[in-house]
Motif scaffolding. Structure first.
Motif, mmCIF file in Angstrom:
data_model
loop_
_atom_site.group_PDB
_atom_site.id
_atom_site.type_symbol
_atom_site.label_atom_id
_atom_site.label_comp_id
_atom_site.label_asym_id
_atom_site.label_seq_id
_atom_site.Cartn_x
_atom_site.Cartn_y
_atom_site.Cartn_z
ATOM 1 N N PHE A 329 0.776 -1.401 -0.095
ATOM 2 C CA PHE A 329 0.051 -0.092 -0.072
ATOM 3 C C PHE A 329 0.913 1.164 -0.100
ATOM 4 C CE2 PHE A 329 -2.359 3.403 2.167
ATOM 5 C CZ PHE A 329 -3.438 3.353 1.400
ATOM 6 N N ASN A 330 1.952 1.159 0.778
ATOM 7 C CA ASN A 330 2.968 2.392 0.831
ATOM 8 C C ASN A 330 3.802 2.672 -0.442
ATOM 9 O OD1 ASN A 330 2.058 3.533 3.240
ATOM 10 N ND2 ASN A 330 3.796 2.372 4.525
ATOM 11 N N TRP A 331 4.107 1.429 -1.180
ATOM 12 C CA TRP A 331 5.355 1.443 -2.128
ATOM 13 C C TRP A 331 4.950 0.802 -3.622
ATOM 14 C CZ3 TRP A 331 8.926 4.399 -0.929
ATOM 15 C CH2 TRP A 331 9.317 4.857 0.458
ATOM 16 N N ARG A 339 -3.439 6.591 -4.313
ATOM 17 C CA ARG A 339 -3.472 7.689 -3.087
ATOM 18 C C ARG A 339 -3.411 9.052 -3.806
ATOM 19 N NH1 ARG A 339 0.457 4.438 -0.904
ATOM 20 N NH2 ARG A 339 2.213 6.169 -1.107
ATOM 21 N N GLU A 340 -2.668 9.347 -4.827
ATOM 22 C CA GLU A 340 -2.529 10.662 -5.148
ATOM 23 C C GLU A 340 -3.986 11.031 -5.902
ATOM 24 O OE1 GLU A 340 -0.246 12.931 -5.377
ATOM 25 O OE2 GLU A 340 0.966 11.339 -3.875
ATOM 26 N N ARG A 341 -4.730 10.148 -6.590
ATOM 27 C CA ARG A 341 -6.200 10.505 -7.168
ATOM 28 C C ARG A 341 -6.962 10.683 -6.012
ATOM 29 N NH1 ARG A 341 -6.948 5.430 -11.451
ATOM 30 N NH2 ARG A 341 -5.591 6.072 -13.000
ATOM 31 N N MET A 342 -6.773 9.939 -4.964
ATOM 32 C CA MET A 342 -7.919 10.283 -3.511
ATOM 33 C C MET A 342 -7.433 11.639 -3.244
ATOM 34 S SD MET A 342 -9.751 7.736 -3.483
ATOM 35 C CE MET A 342 -10.684 8.276 -1.908
ATOM 36 N N LYS A 343 -6.322 12.035 -3.154
ATOM 37 C CA LYS A 343 -5.721 13.331 -2.557
ATOM 38 C C LYS A 343 -6.392 14.416 -3.481
ATOM 39 C CE LYS A 343 -1.579 12.026 0.001
ATOM 40 N NZ LYS A 343 0.039 12.332 -0.112
ATOM 41 N N SER A 344 -6.193 14.241 -4.792
ATOM 42 C CA SER A 344 -6.589 15.525 -5.745
ATOM 43 C C SER A 344 -8.278 15.502 -5.640
ATOM 44 C CB SER A 344 -6.362 14.843 -6.950
ATOM 45 O OG SER A 344 -6.841 13.629 -7.522
ATOM 46 N N LYS A 345 -8.890 14.429 -5.582
ATOM 47 C CA LYS A 345 -10.428 14.371 -5.548
ATOM 48 C C LYS A 345 -10.772 15.029 -4.067
ATOM 49 C CE LYS A 345 -11.807 10.227 -8.104
ATOM 50 N NZ LYS A 345 -12.298 8.946 -7.914
ATOM 51 N N LEU A 346 -10.150 14.646 -2.667
ATOM 52 C CA LEU A 346 -10.370 15.365 -1.739
ATOM 53 C C LEU A 346 -10.224 17.028 -1.610
ATOM 54 C CD1 LEU A 346 -8.899 12.702 1.019
ATOM 55 C CD2 LEU A 346 -11.320 13.388 0.723
ATOM 56 N N LYS A 347 -8.853 17.238 -2.303
ATOM 57 C CA LYS A 347 -8.690 18.659 -2.648
ATOM 58 C C LYS A 347 -9.805 19.483 -3.435
ATOM 59 C CE LYS A 347 -4.900 21.599 -3.848
ATOM 60 N NZ LYS A 347 -3.665 21.646 -4.319
ATOM 61 N N LYS A 348 -10.222 18.703 -4.466
ATOM 62 C CA LYS A 348 -11.309 19.458 -5.240
ATOM 63 C C LYS A 348 -12.671 19.543 -4.323
ATOM 64 C CE LYS A 348 -9.772 17.871 -9.801
ATOM 65 N NZ LYS A 348 -9.967 16.995 -10.933
#
Length: 353
Positions: A329-331, A339-348
């Motif tokens: 999950f980490n690497w 994880r990057e997609r989830m971060k961008s969705k949360l940011k939006k």
């Protein structure tokens, strides 16, 4: 200062400090209310110990970029030097708190000294060679402590690597270090509160170093040694500095470890190869260069075997599967993209709100 206007490094440090303090307050509330079992209370100091050593190793592996497998050896140096002082001063009139603080400083100084001493020749090596030499140092320290006998009588201290009878002490002499049996009767002065204080102090040291000019030089050496040398950075100086500080932090963890046990021994289970690998797993799993992640990984991986103890024979199998899953999950590239997609969705979502 507004939290939103803070630098990313300052935010990261602030979040880590806040996390440690909040967890401490929650656990203290659970202990005071009696809702935490005695088994879990007994795990609190080891959790702090492993977190401290993981912070120190992450400075070496994550920011300096050098793989060290000798931090169990530095932990051993800090543990035995501090326990030796405490044992010698046990019958004195010295205040226990002052005695523990001096023991802590002694453990840190001795571990830093050995880190500096080992770092001078070792840091000229790179990659696997550095890992092998640091691993050898840890094994040498452990084996030396297993054959060392130290006693004290009216004539002073006596040393031997043969057996206790070779010390030739008076009849009223006291045996302090008893070979493979180690040091017995060390006062229990390590507490969860002291452990959390040492974690915070370790975080302050590491974050201030990393965010300083010296820290930027250390990371420049990690990224490109030749380029760092070309702009006038003293590579040997900064590598030795970070390695010594890393060893000193591991020594602080060793002091906390030593004063939580009735008998301190240098058995392989305590300061051997497996201990070094376990600490390295904390760093890798939590994220190389991620101090907060190292603390979280140390806590989770230390607690998991105890939480799964009721599953008997399947306990270590489940532990291994969870470890592999967390590592992936980490690497794993796919997991990192997710994880990057989830971060961008949360940011939006936050921006829209």
């Amino acid at each position: 200062m507004n939290f939103k206007t803070m630098k990313k490094s300052s935010k990261d440090a602030f979040i880590t400090y806040a996390m440690v303090v909040i967890v401490y307050l929650i656990i203290q509330a659970m202990v005071m209310s009696g809702s935490m079992s005695s088994l879990m209370q007994g795990m609190l100091v080891p959790l702090c110990t492993y977190s401290i050593v993981a912070i120190g190793l992450n400075l070496c592996v994550g920011y300096l970029g050098e793989l060290s497998l000798g931090h169990a050896g530095f932990m051993c140096v800090g543990a035995f030097s501090s326990a030796f002082f405490t044992k010698c001063m046990e019958d004195s009139s010295m205040n226990p708190t002052v005695r523990f603080i001096i023991a802590l400083l002694i453990g840190i100084v001795f571990a830093a000294f050995f880190g500096f001493l080992i770092g001078i020749p070792v840091l000229r090596l790179r990659g696997d060679y550095l890992a092998i030499v640091t691993l050898a140092f840890g094994e040498i320290i452990k084996n030396v402590m297993n054959v060392l006998y130290v006693g004290r009588d009216s004539k002073g201290f006596h040393f031997s690597i043969k057996d206790a009878t070779a010390l030739n002490m008076d009849t009223d002499g006291e045996l302090i270090v008893n070979g493979a049996k180690g040091i017995t009767g060390t006062p229990h002065q390590s507490t969860f509160t002291i452990g959390v204080i040492l974690i915070i102090l370790s975080l302050i040291v590491v974050y201030n170093l990393v965010n300083s000019r010296s820290g930027r030089a250390i990371m420049a050496i990690r990224d490109n040694r030749i380029a760092a040398e070309s702009v006038g950075i003293n590579v040997t100086k900064f590598k030795l500095m970070s390695f010594t500080i890393s060893a000193a932090i591991a020594g602080a963890g060793g002091v906390l470890y030593a004063h939580n046990l009735s008998t301190l021994t240098a058995l392989p289970a305590n300061f051997g190869y497996n201990m070094s690998i376990m600490i390295l797993v904390f760093v890798v799993l939590g994220g190389i260069g991620n101090i907060r992640g190292s603390i979280i990984a140390a806590v989770i991986l230390t607690l998991l075997p105890e939480l799964l103890r009721g599953l008997s024979d399947y306990r270590m199998l489940i532990y291994s599967v969870l470890l592999i899953a967390m590592m992936l999950f980490n690497w794993a590239p796919g997991a990192r993209v997710f994880r990057e997609r989830m971060k961008s969705k949360l940011k939006k979502t936050k921006e829209e709100a």
